[in-house]
Design an enzyme around this catalytic site. Structure first.
Site, PDB file in Angstrom:
ATOM      1  N   LYS A  78       9.247  -7.771  -1.946  1.00  0.00           N
ATOM      2  CA  LYS A  78       8.975  -6.433  -1.389  1.00  0.00           C
ATOM      3  C   LYS A  78      10.187  -5.512  -1.562  1.00  0.00           C
ATOM      4  O   LYS A  78      10.063  -4.363  -1.982  1.00  0.00           O
ATOM      5  CB  LYS A  78       8.598  -6.572   0.097  1.00  0.00           C
ATOM      6  CG  LYS A  78       8.393  -5.262   0.816  1.00  0.00           C
ATOM      7  CD  LYS A  78       7.218  -4.470   0.282  1.00  0.00           C
ATOM      8  CE  LYS A  78       7.209  -3.078   0.869  1.00  0.00           C
ATOM      9  NZ  LYS A  78       6.181  -2.219   0.316  1.00  0.00           N
ATOM     10  N   ARG A 134       8.495  10.913   7.957  1.00  0.00           N
ATOM     11  CA  ARG A 134       9.718  10.122   8.064  1.00  0.00           C
ATOM     12  C   ARG A 134      10.583  10.348   6.813  1.00  0.00           C
ATOM     13  O   ARG A 134      10.128  10.164   5.696  1.00  0.00           O
ATOM     14  CB  ARG A 134       9.374   8.634   8.241  1.00  0.00           C
ATOM     15  CG  ARG A 134       8.813   8.342   9.619  1.00  0.00           C
ATOM     16  CD  ARG A 134       8.431   6.880   9.801  1.00  0.00           C
ATOM     17  NE  ARG A 134       7.116   6.568   9.303  1.00  0.00           N
ATOM     18  CZ  ARG A 134       6.491   5.404   9.516  1.00  0.00           C
ATOM     19  NH1 ARG A 134       7.068   4.459  10.216  1.00  0.00           N
ATOM     20  NH2 ARG A 134       5.284   5.186   9.029  1.00  0.00           N
ATOM     21  N   LEU A 146       0.836  -1.219   0.000  1.00  0.00           N
ATOM     22  CA  LEU A 146       0.000   0.000   0.000  1.00  0.00           C
ATOM     23  C   LEU A 146       0.865   1.261   0.000  1.00  0.00           C
ATOM     24  O   LEU A 146       2.005   1.245   0.453  1.00  0.00           O
ATOM     25  CB  LEU A 146      -0.941   0.014   1.206  1.00  0.00           C
ATOM     26  CG  LEU A 146      -0.383   0.046   2.628  1.00  0.00           C
ATOM     27  CD1 LEU A 146       0.100   1.428   3.035  1.00  0.00           C
ATOM     28  CD2 LEU A 146      -1.444  -0.415   3.601  1.00  0.00           C
ATOM     29  N   PHE A 165       6.576   7.508 -11.688  1.00  0.00           N
ATOM     30  CA  PHE A 165       7.837   7.525 -10.941  1.00  0.00           C
ATOM     31  C   PHE A 165       9.010   8.097 -11.726  1.00  0.00           C
ATOM     32  O   PHE A 165      10.162   7.756 -11.462  1.00  0.00           O
ATOM     33  CB  PHE A 165       8.167   6.116 -10.403  1.00  0.00           C
ATOM     34  CG  PHE A 165       7.481   5.842  -9.106  1.00  0.00           C
ATOM     35  CD1 PHE A 165       6.127   5.549  -9.074  1.00  0.00           C
ATOM     36  CD2 PHE A 165       8.160   5.924  -7.907  1.00  0.00           C
ATOM     37  CE1 PHE A 165       5.475   5.340  -7.882  1.00  0.00           C
ATOM     38  CE2 PHE A 165       7.516   5.725  -6.700  1.00  0.00           C
ATOM     39  CZ  PHE A 165       6.163   5.435  -6.695  1.00  0.00           C
ATOM     40  N   CYS A 194       9.535   3.967   3.897  1.00  0.00           N
ATOM     41  CA  CYS A 194       9.890   2.704   3.243  1.00  0.00           C
ATOM     42  C   CYS A 194      11.122   2.782   2.340  1.00  0.00           C
ATOM     43  O   CYS A 194      12.110   2.096   2.589  1.00  0.00           O
ATOM     44  CB  CYS A 194       8.693   2.191   2.446  1.00  0.00           C
ATOM     45  SG  CYS A 194       7.331   1.734   3.516  1.00  0.00           S
TER      46      CYS A 194
HETATM   47  N1  NAD Z   1       4.001   2.826   5.975  1.00  0.00           N
HETATM   48  C1  NAD Z   1       3.932   2.295   4.770  1.00  0.00           C
HETATM   49  O1  NAD Z   1       3.531   2.937   3.794  1.00  0.00           O
HETATM   50  C2  NAD Z   1       4.313   0.847   4.554  1.00  0.00           C
HETATM   51  C3  NAD Z   1       3.967   0.211   3.348  1.00  0.00           C
HETATM   52  C4  NAD Z   1       4.318  -1.118   3.171  1.00  0.00           C
HETATM   53  C5  NAD Z   1       5.031  -1.791   4.151  1.00  0.00           C
HETATM   54  N2  NAD Z   1       5.373  -1.139   5.301  1.00  0.00           N
HETATM   55  C6  NAD Z   1       6.081  -1.908   6.341  1.00  0.00           C
HETATM   56  O2  NAD Z   1       5.149  -2.255   7.356  1.00  0.00           O
HETATM   57  C7  NAD Z   1       5.773  -2.259   8.635  1.00  0.00           C
HETATM   58  C8  NAD Z   1       5.023  -1.311   9.566  1.00  0.00           C
HETATM   59  O3  NAD Z   1       5.158  -0.006   9.066  1.00  0.00           O
HETATM   60  P1  NAD Z   1       4.250   1.215   9.610  1.00  0.00           P
HETATM   61  O4  NAD Z   1       4.549   2.367   8.737  1.00  0.00           O
HETATM   62  O5  NAD Z   1       2.859   0.747   9.766  1.00  0.00           O
HETATM   63  O6  NAD Z   1       4.917   1.418  11.055  1.00  0.00           O
HETATM   64  P2  NAD Z   1       4.369   2.326  12.247  1.00  0.00           P
HETATM   65  O7  NAD Z   1       5.580   2.777  12.969  1.00  0.00           O
HETATM   66  O8  NAD Z   1       3.389   3.319  11.735  1.00  0.00           O
HETATM   67  O9  NAD Z   1       3.557   1.300  13.170  1.00  0.00           O
HETATM   68  C9  NAD Z   1       4.157   0.278  13.904  1.00  0.00           C
HETATM   69  C10 NAD Z   1       3.317   0.072  15.166  1.00  0.00           C
HETATM   70  O10 NAD Z   1       3.785  -1.106  15.837  1.00  0.00           O
HETATM   71  C11 NAD Z   1       3.656  -0.871  17.229  1.00  0.00           C
HETATM   72  N3  NAD Z   1       4.451  -1.859  17.955  1.00  0.00           N
HETATM   73  C12 NAD Z   1       5.792  -1.917  18.130  1.00  0.00           C
HETATM   74  N4  NAD Z   1       6.124  -2.977  18.868  1.00  0.00           N
HETATM   75  C13 NAD Z   1       4.986  -3.637  19.184  1.00  0.00           C
HETATM   76  C14 NAD Z   1       4.673  -4.812  19.911  1.00  0.00           C
HETATM   77  N5  NAD Z   1       5.624  -5.548  20.490  1.00  0.00           N
HETATM   78  N6  NAD Z   1       3.389  -5.172  20.016  1.00  0.00           N
HETATM   79  C15 NAD Z   1       2.410  -4.442  19.457  1.00  0.00           C
HETATM   80  N7  NAD Z   1       2.649  -3.320  18.739  1.00  0.00           N
HETATM   81  C16 NAD Z   1       3.912  -2.918  18.603  1.00  0.00           C
HETATM   82  C17 NAD Z   1       4.083   0.567  17.388  1.00  0.00           C
HETATM   83  O11 NAD Z   1       3.630   1.109  18.624  1.00  0.00           O
HETATM   84  C18 NAD Z   1       3.426   1.209  16.172  1.00  0.00           C
HETATM   85  O12 NAD Z   1       2.129   1.687  16.487  1.00  0.00           O
HETATM   86  C19 NAD Z   1       7.236  -1.861   8.377  1.00  0.00           C
HETATM   87  O13 NAD Z   1       8.006  -3.020   8.241  1.00  0.00           O
HETATM   88  C20 NAD Z   1       7.167  -1.129   7.057  1.00  0.00           C
HETATM   89  O14 NAD Z   1       8.379  -1.183   6.347  1.00  0.00           O
HETATM   90  C21 NAD Z   1       5.017   0.155   5.534  1.00  0.00           C
END
Ligand code: NAD
Length: 441
Positions: free
Chosen positions: A210, A334, A156, A255, A266
């Site tokens: 990914k 970020r 996403l 892009f 990311c």
């Molecule tokens: N943000 C994006 O657009 C996106 C897109 C694709 C993939 N990703 C990947 O998805 C993953 C998450 O990214 P995000 O942007 O959602 O991160 P984020 O930082 O927004 O959210 C992560 C959440 O995990 C929680 N957390 C941490 N440790 C925990 C635990 N032990 N138990 C429960 N909750 C816990 C944190 O409090 C936080 O709310 C990453 O690996 C990222 O690379 C992100």
């Protein structure tokens, strides 16, 4: 189905809400009690278009729940998604501490057969580590509960996350068990009604997919930024070149907008992590390393143009900034180019007045916290008064057709620096503006 999503950030909250929207019973878990309290009070911790309405609706319908108690959440679940952060570690590799801490808790608390899904972006081989961590905890409990670990990377885009999740280009699932594949197919079936979008493969290939996808997109951006920098040197116009090359279907238009470099949660960390993964396996990823180097330099191109116009010492200069978020449609800052540009200008003595439709609080509370000489405005025109120039850094729609008379009246000088990944269609030079873009002399 009963689903637990662990980590309620950009990915976890969107995924959990979209699964609930399809009629599943979803419990979103987070370690942060303030986040969970807010969600239970109907307050979203992030901005994502369309998410708030969908969360409120599914909470009301009793499809969506929020808790810090993983034990309770897992009691009825058939599937548990791990969607916690995998930030860049000190050496550039993905920091797996949060993923493995969740795996440990799953092993401690799971009550029935479970399919554990790695949705976080994780280095190749992480599913094996998650499996070993869960098994170790089950062994301590002397439990013979069955579980499988699958990889289901998320593609996403912030700012369009709901539509991307509801209508994905593809759903990639890496698994070594038919049982898990069938369960995941069932879960994702409602998202694939018009055509099959489900791609199953082995776990390591899914994990690699990914990184490969993000590295490819980052490569396109850095490639075009490099072309834009060469265009400036040779007197070509990168925007015309963009149109010229994008018309080739093999290249395409997406892009390839020159701009202030890619940011976000990311691309920067995933590109870095991929070079690190390659290195750990004895391979120097030269192209991907160069993609990162070009991007690091690109973030400062707009600041360099400002220095060229106003001098090395910017003491006494004030710049109005439009856009702080790393891209439109999100409050996420970020690795946003705005952080680098603003810090560079401030370090040279400049004062900053900044506006963003959604990211001002993020800037104040995190990314520009403690940086001197910044004030924030509630409206885009409020940053203009007494500013020597306007600097555009995010492609929010509300910046596309501003009132140029107002700009002229408010700014001390009619100067615009445009670092957006998109070009203004207005002929600003003809309207008496000094207009500096990336990719044009
Ligand atoms: N943000 C994006 O657009 C996106 C897109 C694709 C993939 N990703 C990947 O998805 C993953 C998450 O990214 P995000 O942007 O959602 O991160 P984020 O930082 O927004 O959210 C992560 C959440 O995990 C929680 N957390 C941490 N440790 C925990 C635990 N032990 N138990 C429960 N909750 C816990 C944190 O409090 C936080 O709310 C990453 O690996 C990222 O690379 C992100």
């Amino acid at each position: 189905m009963n689903i637990t999503v662990i980590g309620s950030g950009y990915v976890g909250l969107v995924s959990g809400t979209c699964f609930a929207e399809m009629g599943n019973k979803v419990t979103c878990v987070d370690i942060d009690p303030i986040k969970i309290e807010k969600l239970n009070n109907g307050v979203l911790p992030i901005f994502e278009p369309g998410l708030e309405q969908m969360v409120l609706k599914n909470v009301k319908n009793k499809n969506l729940f929020f808790t810090t108690a993983l034990l309770e959440a897992l009691a009825d679940s058939e599937i548990a998604f791990i969607a916690v952060g995998t930030p860049m570690g000190a050496d550039g590799s993905a920091d797996l501490q949060y993923v493995l801490a969740v795996a440990k808790s799953i092993g401690q608390f799971m009550q029935k057969r479970l399919v554990v899904v790695d949705k976080s972006t994780v280095p190749i081989g992480t599913a094996d580590k998650v499996k070993a961590t869960i098994q170790k905890e089950l062994d301590i409990r002397k439990s013979n509960l069955k579980f499988n670990v699958v990889s289901n990377p998320e593609f996403l885009k912030e700012g369009a996350a709901i539509s991307d999740f509801m209508k994905p280009d593809r759903i990639v699932v890496g698994s070594d068990s038919n049982f898990s594949i069938e369960l995941m197919k069932q879960l994702y079936h409602p998202f694939c009604m018009s055509r099959d979008r489900f791609i199953s493969m082995d776990i390591r290939s899914a994990e690699m997919t990914k990184y490969a996808a993000n590295a490819m997109l980052a490569t396109k951006i850095s490639f075009m930024n490099e072309i834009a920098n060469i265009c400036e040197k040779v007197g070509a116009d990168a925007n015309q070149v963009r149109i010229g090359i994008g018309s080739d279907q093999r290249i395409g238009y997406s892009f390839i907008y020159p701009g202030a470099g890619y940011g976000g949660s990311c691309f920067p960390k995933d590109v870095k992590a991929l070079t690190k993964i390659a290195k750990e396996h004895g391979y120097e990823a030269q192209l991907i390393t160069a993609v990162e180097e070009v991007n690091d330099a690109q973030k400062l191109v707009i600041a360099q143009k400002i220095v060229k116009r106003f001098g090395e010492d910017l003491t006494g200069c004030t710049f109005g900034i439009w856009g702080l978020a790393f891209k439109p449609g999100t409050d996420d800052m970020r690795e946003a180019p705005a952080i680098y540009v603003i810090k560079e200008l401030v370090s040279r003595g400049a004062k900053i007045k900044a506006y963003d439709p959604k990211a001002v609080n993020e800037a104040k509370e995190h990314y520009l916290k403690g940086v001197q000489n910044i004030t924030y405005a509630d409206s885009k025109y409020d940053v203009l008064k007494d500013s020597d120039a306007l600097v555009l850094l995010t492609e929010w729609k509300e910046f596309r057709s501003p009132d140029f008379e107002e700009l002229k009246n408010q700014l001390k000088k009619s100067i615009i620096f445009d670092g957006r990944n998109q070009y203004s269609t207005f002929n600003l030079e003809e309207n008496g503006f000094e207009y500096y873009q990336i990719g044009k002399q």
